[in-house]
Design a protein around this motif. Sequence first.
Motif, PDB file in Angstrom:
ATOM      1  N   LEU A  42       0.826  -1.207   0.000  1.00 23.22           N
ATOM      2  CA  LEU A  42       0.000   0.000   0.000  1.00 23.22           C
ATOM      3  C   LEU A  42       0.862   1.259   0.000  1.00 23.22           C
ATOM      4  O   LEU A  42       0.504   2.261  -0.616  1.00 23.22           O
ATOM      5  CB  LEU A  42      -0.949  -0.013   1.198  1.00 23.22           C
ATOM      6  CG  LEU A  42      -2.039  -1.089   1.172  1.00 23.22           C
ATOM      7  CD1 LEU A  42      -2.829  -1.076   2.469  1.00 23.22           C
ATOM      8  CD2 LEU A  42      -2.941  -0.929  -0.022  1.00 23.22           C
ATOM      9  N   THR A  43       2.007   1.200   0.658  1.00 25.18           N
ATOM     10  CA  THR A  43       2.935   2.329   0.629  1.00 25.18           C
ATOM     11  C   THR A  43       3.488   2.534  -0.771  1.00 25.18           C
ATOM     12  O   THR A  43       3.624   3.669  -1.236  1.00 25.18           O
ATOM     13  CB  THR A  43       4.081   2.094   1.626  1.00 25.18           C
ATOM     14  OG1 THR A  43       3.523   1.865   2.920  1.00 25.18           O
ATOM     15  CG2 THR A  43       5.014   3.287   1.692  1.00 25.18           C
ATOM     16  N   MET A  47      -0.195   5.282  -0.803  1.00 23.98           N
ATOM     17  CA  MET A  47      -1.084   5.574   0.314  1.00 23.98           C
ATOM     18  C   MET A  47      -0.279   6.152   1.476  1.00 23.98           C
ATOM     19  O   MET A  47       0.855   5.751   1.709  1.00 23.98           O
ATOM     20  CB  MET A  47      -1.772   4.270   0.742  1.00 23.98           C
ATOM     21  CG  MET A  47      -2.991   4.437   1.558  1.00 23.98           C
ATOM     22  SD  MET A  47      -3.767   2.839   1.875  1.00 23.98           S
ATOM     23  CE  MET A  47      -5.391   3.170   1.295  1.00 23.98           C
ATOM     24  N   GLU A  48      -0.843   7.104   2.192  1.00 28.54           N
ATOM     25  CA  GLU A  48      -0.173   7.704   3.337  1.00 28.54           C
ATOM     26  C   GLU A  48      -0.083   6.698   4.476  1.00 28.54           C
ATOM     27  O   GLU A  48      -0.910   5.793   4.592  1.00 28.54           O
ATOM     28  CB  GLU A  48      -0.935   8.931   3.807  1.00 28.54           C
ATOM     29  CG  GLU A  48      -0.950  10.061   2.816  1.00 28.54           C
ATOM     30  CD  GLU A  48      -1.741  11.243   3.318  1.00 28.54           C
ATOM     31  OE1 GLU A  48      -1.922  11.364   4.550  1.00 28.54           O
ATOM     32  OE2 GLU A  48      -2.177  12.035   2.482  1.00 28.54           O
ATOM     33  N   ASP A  51      -3.170   6.268   6.633  1.00 26.65           N
ATOM     34  CA  ASP A  51      -4.213   5.490   5.966  1.00 26.65           C
ATOM     35  C   ASP A  51      -3.846   4.008   5.886  1.00 26.65           C
ATOM     36  O   ASP A  51      -4.722   3.141   5.963  1.00 26.65           O
ATOM     37  CB  ASP A  51      -4.481   6.036   4.566  1.00 26.65           C
ATOM     38  CG  ASP A  51      -5.183   7.387   4.604  1.00 26.65           C
ATOM     39  OD1 ASP A  51      -5.791   7.702   5.642  1.00 26.65           O
ATOM     40  OD2 ASP A  51      -5.118   8.109   3.586  1.00 26.65           O
ATOM     41  N   VAL A  52      -2.560   3.727   5.735  1.00 24.90           N
ATOM     42  CA  VAL A  52      -2.128   2.323   5.722  1.00 24.90           C
ATOM     43  C   VAL A  52      -2.427   1.691   7.072  1.00 24.90           C
ATOM     44  O   VAL A  52      -2.932   0.563   7.151  1.00 24.90           O
ATOM     45  CB  VAL A  52      -0.618   2.214   5.386  1.00 24.90           C
ATOM     46  CG1 VAL A  52      -0.119   0.800   5.617  1.00 24.90           C
ATOM     47  CG2 VAL A  52      -0.357   2.644   3.955  1.00 24.90           C
ATOM     48  N   TYR A  55      -6.487   1.388   7.189  1.00 28.25           N
ATOM     49  CA  TYR A  55      -7.211   0.517   6.258  1.00 28.25           C
ATOM     50  C   TYR A  55      -6.430  -0.726   5.842  1.00 28.25           C
ATOM     51  O   TYR A  55      -6.960  -1.558   5.116  1.00 28.25           O
ATOM     52  CB  TYR A  55      -7.591   1.299   5.003  1.00 28.25           C
ATOM     53  CG  TYR A  55      -8.374   2.548   5.282  1.00 28.25           C
ATOM     54  CD1 TYR A  55      -9.564   2.503   5.978  1.00 28.25           C
ATOM     55  CD2 TYR A  55      -7.911   3.784   4.850  1.00 28.25           C
ATOM     56  CE1 TYR A  55     -10.285   3.651   6.233  1.00 28.25           C
ATOM     57  CE2 TYR A  55      -8.630   4.946   5.098  1.00 28.25           C
ATOM     58  CZ  TYR A  55      -9.811   4.873   5.794  1.00 28.25           C
ATOM     59  OH  TYR A  55     -10.518   6.009   6.046  1.00 28.25           O
ATOM     60  N   CYS A 111      -6.971  -5.109  -3.571  1.00 26.57           N
ATOM     61  CA  CYS A 111      -7.049  -3.656  -3.356  1.00 26.57           C
ATOM     62  C   CYS A 111      -8.136  -3.026  -4.209  1.00 26.57           C
ATOM     63  O   CYS A 111      -8.768  -2.054  -3.802  1.00 26.57           O
ATOM     64  CB  CYS A 111      -5.693  -3.012  -3.661  1.00 26.57           C
ATOM     65  SG  CYS A 111      -4.467  -3.331  -2.397  1.00 26.57           S
ATOM     66  N   ARG A 116     -11.786   1.635  -0.082  1.00 24.41           N
ATOM     67  CA  ARG A 116     -10.826   2.597   0.474  1.00 24.41           C
ATOM     68  C   ARG A 116      -9.480   2.574  -0.262  1.00 24.41           C
ATOM     69  O   ARG A 116      -8.762   3.549  -0.254  1.00 24.41           O
ATOM     70  CB  ARG A 116     -10.569   2.309   1.948  1.00 24.41           C
ATOM     71  CG  ARG A 116     -11.791   2.378   2.801  1.00 24.41           C
ATOM     72  CD  ARG A 116     -12.201   3.794   3.027  1.00 24.41           C
ATOM     73  NE  ARG A 116     -13.289   3.840   3.996  1.00 24.41           N
ATOM     74  CZ  ARG A 116     -13.883   4.930   4.385  1.00 24.41           C
ATOM     75  NH1 ARG A 116     -13.503   6.081   3.892  1.00 24.41           N
ATOM     76  NH2 ARG A 116     -14.860   4.887   5.242  1.00 24.41           N
ATOM     77  N   THR A 117      -9.143   1.427  -0.868  1.00 26.68           N
ATOM     78  CA  THR A 117      -7.858   1.316  -1.574  1.00 26.68           C
ATOM     79  C   THR A 117      -8.033   1.279  -3.079  1.00 26.68           C
ATOM     80  O   THR A 117      -7.046   1.303  -3.807  1.00 26.68           O
ATOM     81  CB  THR A 117      -7.108   0.050  -1.125  1.00 26.68           C
ATOM     82  OG1 THR A 117      -7.934  -1.092  -1.355  1.00 26.68           O
ATOM     83  CG2 THR A 117      -6.730   0.131   0.337  1.00 26.68           C
ATOM     84  N   TYR A 120      -6.267   3.852  -5.359  1.00 23.87           N
ATOM     85  CA  TYR A 120      -4.808   3.793  -5.495  1.00 23.87           C
ATOM     86  C   TYR A 120      -4.357   2.755  -6.514  1.00 23.87           C
ATOM     87  O   TYR A 120      -3.190   2.734  -6.906  1.00 23.87           O
ATOM     88  CB  TYR A 120      -4.168   3.488  -4.143  1.00 23.87           C
ATOM     89  CG  TYR A 120      -4.375   4.589  -3.145  1.00 23.87           C
ATOM     90  CD1 TYR A 120      -3.541   5.691  -3.123  1.00 23.87           C
ATOM     91  CD2 TYR A 120      -5.421   4.535  -2.216  1.00 23.87           C
ATOM     92  CE1 TYR A 120      -3.725   6.718  -2.217  1.00 23.87           C
ATOM     93  CE2 TYR A 120      -5.617   5.554  -1.307  1.00 23.87           C
ATOM     94  CZ  TYR A 120      -4.767   6.631  -1.309  1.00 23.87           C
ATOM     95  OH  TYR A 120      -4.958   7.652  -0.402  1.00 23.87           O
TER      96      TYR A 120
END
Length: 124
Positions: A42-43, A47-48, A51-52, A55, A111, A116-117, A120
């Motif tokens: 996710l990084t 994603m910040e 948020d990681v 979520y 994802c 929410r993901t 991204y």
Amino acid sequence: MPNARALRRAHRRTATAELRNRRRANREHRDLTERIKVSEFLTILGMEESDVDRYGSVAGRYIVSEYRAAHHGHQPRQTRKRTKPCKGYPKGRWIKVFVYPLAHPALLAGCAKYKRTADYVPAA
């Protein structure tokens, strides 16, 4: 002429050595593939960190369900990860998390399913 007990013992030793060599070869192959945690993935997607943390767990559930569907119900490989410090655990605590090959399609598919993901995930 060797007796039956000596023959069985020799057979067991040969089988054990063969299995040991096979496991060693599999271990070398397994270590060549880079594995990644959901939080790292996710990084990478952009994603910040807050948020990681928020979520990532739910996204991981979607990803693991996609992985199980693709692999006939088998679990992905596990590793341990230290959490951030919290009340009662000043150094954090160790939890088990799943790790996936970096290019596994379940990462993107899971994802994409989670709202929410989904923003991204690059459009395919």
